[in-house]
Motif scaffolding. Structure first.
Motif, PDB file in Angstrom:
ATOM      1  N   CYS A  40       0.844  -1.206   0.000  1.00 48.00           N
ATOM      2  CA  CYS A  40       0.000   0.000   0.000  1.00 48.00           C
ATOM      3  C   CYS A  40       0.876   1.252   0.000  1.00 48.00           C
ATOM      4  O   CYS A  40       1.836   1.357   0.764  1.00 48.00           O
ATOM      5  CB  CYS A  40      -0.906  -0.013   1.227  1.00 48.00           C
ATOM      6  SG  CYS A  40      -1.909   1.469   1.400  1.00 48.00           S
ATOM      7  N   CYS A  47      -9.403   3.688   0.180  1.00 48.11           N
ATOM      8  CA  CYS A  47     -10.212   2.647   0.815  1.00 48.11           C
ATOM      9  C   CYS A  47     -10.861   3.156   2.096  1.00 48.11           C
ATOM     10  O   CYS A  47     -12.027   2.865   2.383  1.00 48.11           O
ATOM     11  CB  CYS A  47      -9.370   1.408   1.094  1.00 48.11           C
ATOM     12  SG  CYS A  47      -7.932   1.691   2.153  1.00 48.11           S
ATOM     13  N   ARG A  48     -10.108   3.930   2.865  1.00 51.50           N
ATOM     14  CA  ARG A  48     -10.656   4.451   4.121  1.00 51.50           C
ATOM     15  C   ARG A  48     -11.779   5.448   3.858  1.00 51.50           C
ATOM     16  O   ARG A  48     -12.750   5.498   4.610  1.00 51.50           O
ATOM     17  CB  ARG A  48      -9.546   5.096   4.946  1.00 51.50           C
ATOM     18  CG  ARG A  48      -8.437   4.131   5.330  1.00 51.50           C
ATOM     19  CD  ARG A  48      -7.540   4.689   6.417  1.00 51.50           C
ATOM     20  NE  ARG A  48      -6.849   5.904   6.003  1.00 51.50           N
ATOM     21  CZ  ARG A  48      -5.737   5.920   5.262  1.00 51.50           C
ATOM     22  NH1 ARG A  48      -5.216   4.770   4.838  1.00 51.50           N
ATOM     23  NH2 ARG A  48      -5.150   7.049   4.930  1.00 51.50           N
ATOM     24  N   CYS A  51     -14.973   3.403   2.876  1.00 55.17           N
ATOM     25  CA  CYS A  51     -15.588   2.541   3.890  1.00 55.17           C
ATOM     26  C   CYS A  51     -16.653   3.303   4.665  1.00 55.17           C
ATOM     27  O   CYS A  51     -16.370   4.329   5.281  1.00 55.17           O
ATOM     28  CB  CYS A  51     -14.527   2.008   4.843  1.00 55.17           C
ATOM     29  SG  CYS A  51     -15.215   0.900   6.111  1.00 55.17           S
ATOM     30  N   ILE A  56     -11.497   0.249   8.135  1.00 55.61           N
ATOM     31  CA  ILE A  56     -10.113   0.157   7.665  1.00 55.61           C
ATOM     32  C   ILE A  56      -9.262   1.186   8.392  1.00 55.61           C
ATOM     33  O   ILE A  56      -9.615   2.358   8.475  1.00 55.61           O
ATOM     34  CB  ILE A  56     -10.034   0.372   6.148  1.00 55.61           C
ATOM     35  CG1 ILE A  56     -10.885  -0.677   5.429  1.00 55.61           C
ATOM     36  CG2 ILE A  56      -8.593   0.297   5.662  1.00 55.61           C
ATOM     37  CD1 ILE A  56     -10.934  -0.503   3.943  1.00 55.61           C
ATOM     38  N   CYS A  72     -16.935  -4.236   9.537  1.00 55.24           N
ATOM     39  CA  CYS A  72     -17.093  -4.339   8.084  1.00 55.24           C
ATOM     40  C   CYS A  72     -18.506  -4.784   7.695  1.00 55.24           C
ATOM     41  O   CYS A  72     -19.074  -5.699   8.321  1.00 55.24           O
ATOM     42  CB  CYS A  72     -16.070  -5.327   7.533  1.00 55.24           C
ATOM     43  SG  CYS A  72     -16.113  -5.534   5.743  1.00 55.24           S
ATOM     44  N   ARG A  76     -17.786  -4.362  -0.192  1.00 50.75           N
ATOM     45  CA  ARG A  76     -16.757  -4.360  -1.244  1.00 50.75           C
ATOM     46  C   ARG A  76     -16.389  -2.961  -1.730  1.00 50.75           C
ATOM     47  O   ARG A  76     -15.687  -2.818  -2.730  1.00 50.75           O
ATOM     48  CB  ARG A  76     -17.183  -5.207  -2.446  1.00 50.75           C
ATOM     49  CG  ARG A  76     -17.344  -6.692  -2.163  1.00 50.75           C
ATOM     50  CD  ARG A  76     -17.679  -7.420  -3.454  1.00 50.75           C
ATOM     51  NE  ARG A  76     -17.948  -8.819  -3.261  1.00 50.75           N
ATOM     52  CZ  ARG A  76     -17.033  -9.792  -3.375  1.00 50.75           C
ATOM     53  NH1 ARG A  76     -15.795  -9.492  -3.677  1.00 50.75           N
ATOM     54  NH2 ARG A  76     -17.367 -11.055  -3.205  1.00 50.75           N
ATOM     55  N   CYS A  78     -14.310  -0.891  -0.447  1.00 48.89           N
ATOM     56  CA  CYS A  78     -12.856  -0.725  -0.364  1.00 48.89           C
ATOM     57  C   CYS A  78     -12.160  -1.473  -1.490  1.00 48.89           C
ATOM     58  O   CYS A  78     -11.184  -0.991  -2.072  1.00 48.89           O
ATOM     59  CB  CYS A  78     -12.349  -1.211   0.997  1.00 48.89           C
ATOM     60  SG  CYS A  78     -12.756  -2.930   1.374  1.00 48.89           S
ATOM     61  N   GLU A  79     -12.644  -2.654  -1.805  1.00 48.77           N
ATOM     62  CA  GLU A  79     -12.065  -3.461  -2.876  1.00 48.77           C
ATOM     63  C   GLU A  79     -12.164  -2.733  -4.212  1.00 48.77           C
ATOM     64  O   GLU A  79     -11.229  -2.721  -5.010  1.00 48.77           O
ATOM     65  CB  GLU A  79     -12.790  -4.803  -2.951  1.00 48.77           C
ATOM     66  CG  GLU A  79     -12.245  -5.767  -3.986  1.00 48.77           C
ATOM     67  CD  GLU A  79     -13.023  -7.063  -4.010  1.00 48.77           C
ATOM     68  OE1 GLU A  79     -12.405  -8.133  -3.965  1.00 48.77           O
ATOM     69  OE2 GLU A  79     -14.266  -7.011  -4.063  1.00 48.77           O
ATOM     70  N   SER A  81     -12.463   0.519  -4.610  1.00 46.76           N
ATOM     71  CA  SER A  81     -11.814   1.835  -4.603  1.00 46.76           C
ATOM     72  C   SER A  81     -10.292   1.771  -4.618  1.00 46.76           C
ATOM     73  O   SER A  81      -9.633   2.748  -4.985  1.00 46.76           O
ATOM     74  CB  SER A  81     -12.262   2.633  -3.379  1.00 46.76           C
ATOM     75  OG  SER A  81     -11.774   2.024  -2.186  1.00 46.76           O
ATOM     76  N   CYS A  82      -9.703   0.620  -4.236  1.00 48.55           N
ATOM     77  CA  CYS A  82      -8.247   0.525  -4.135  1.00 48.55           C
ATOM     78  C   CYS A  82      -7.602   0.595  -5.522  1.00 48.55           C
ATOM     79  O   CYS A  82      -7.816  -0.291  -6.359  1.00 48.55           O
ATOM     80  CB  CYS A  82      -7.844  -0.774  -3.444  1.00 48.55           C
ATOM     81  SG  CYS A  82      -6.039  -0.967  -3.286  1.00 48.55           S
ATOM     82  N   ILE A  87      -6.807  -4.919  -1.865  1.00 53.73           N
ATOM     83  CA  ILE A  87      -7.840  -5.428  -0.968  1.00 53.73           C
ATOM     84  C   ILE A  87      -8.778  -6.317  -1.765  1.00 53.73           C
ATOM     85  O   ILE A  87      -9.292  -5.916  -2.809  1.00 53.73           O
ATOM     86  CB  ILE A  87      -8.640  -4.275  -0.320  1.00 53.73           C
ATOM     87  CG1 ILE A  87      -7.715  -3.338   0.451  1.00 53.73           C
ATOM     88  CG2 ILE A  87      -9.716  -4.824   0.605  1.00 53.73           C
ATOM     89  CD1 ILE A  87      -8.412  -2.125   1.032  1.00 53.73           C
TER      90      ILE A  87
END
Length: 259
Positions: A40, A47-48, A51, A56, A72, A76, A78-79, A81-82, A87
């Protein structure tokens, strides 16, 4: 009557073989245990920001991440957006933990999460009676708990049953964030269960308050009111995740190493 018997005979045996056999195939949309890959870039907060529950967290130095599955919602966000794709949500349905800290997934960490409870393994391994308390839940976690009583899942074969009275129970299964109006009810229900007893928190709301965390009209989950012995995360948890947690609680199946 004969038609009913004929239909039932044609259906044959419908109860899944888990845990003696393979687990049922999970739907494509199923999001299991999160995996955080290393690499990262420090300062990237995509991701933060995405969420909705602040699940996160980033370490002060090094840019490593951790994800609290107790907060959580498995949405998804965060997944998606990364920007580096670090993630991802695995197909692993085993999410339960005997400790709150065990729900926190670290970057690149290989961990064995235990959901075993010595009291349950000693006294309730063959017979576990639970009083379910909906402490302000939306009925999603409650519905997936109810599914476990259907012929396909049949938790009664493990000696696990939901009972109508706390005085007939070995413990509580709590769902919902524990709203202000349900706090006293939960306290009285817990007091009515004879000792020794256990408490199981099912779903993000019952563990941390979920999307309602820090709201003035709720108490951030069951732990604020009663001692919790097993945490089963999800929004809602899949029935297999709940069953897996209940069987690990009593030592019927053991935890495996997760990465």
């Amino acid at each position: 009557m004969l038609k009913i018997l004929k239909t039932r005979f044609q259906q044959k045996y419908r109860t899944l073989s888990y845990p003696d056999g393979p687990a049922p195939e999970m739907p494509l949309r199923f999001a299991g245990r999160p995996v955080l890959d290393p690499g990262c870039q420090a300062g990237c907060g995509a991701c933060r920001s995405a969420c909705p529950t602040g699940a996160i967290m980033a370490a002060p130095a090094g840019g490593t991440l951790s994800l609290d599955t107790g907060r959580c919602l498995f949405c998804r966000a965060c997944e998606k957006s990364c920007p580096q794709g670090l993630i991802r949500f695995s197909r692993d349905h085993g999410l339960a933990s005997a400790t709150r800290q065990g729900l926190v997934i670290e970057t690149g960490a290989v961990q064995t999460v235990s959901a075993r409870n010595e009291l349950a393994a000693t006294l309730f391994a063959r017979s576990l009676k639970l009083r379910q308390v909906s402490a302000g839940g939306c009925n999603a976690c409650e519905a997936d708990c109810n599914v476990l009583g259907t012929p396909a899942w049949d938790i009664g074969r493990f000696g696990i049953q939901f009972v109508a009275s706390p005085r007939h129970a070995d413990g509580l299964l709590v769902t919902g964030p524990v709203t202000d109006n349900m706090r006293l009810a939960l306290e009285k229900t817990y007091a009515a269960v004879p000792d020794p007893k256990i408490v199981i928190a099912v779903g993000a709301c019952a563990i941390s308050g979920g999307p309602y965390a820090e709201h003035a009209e709720q108490h951030n989950g069951a732990s604020s009111v009663v001692p919790v012995d097993l945490f089963i995360p999800g929004c809602p948890p899949h029935p297999l995740t709940i069953l897996d947690g209940l069987l690990k609680l009593s030592g019927r199946i053991t935890a495996v190493e997760n990465s």
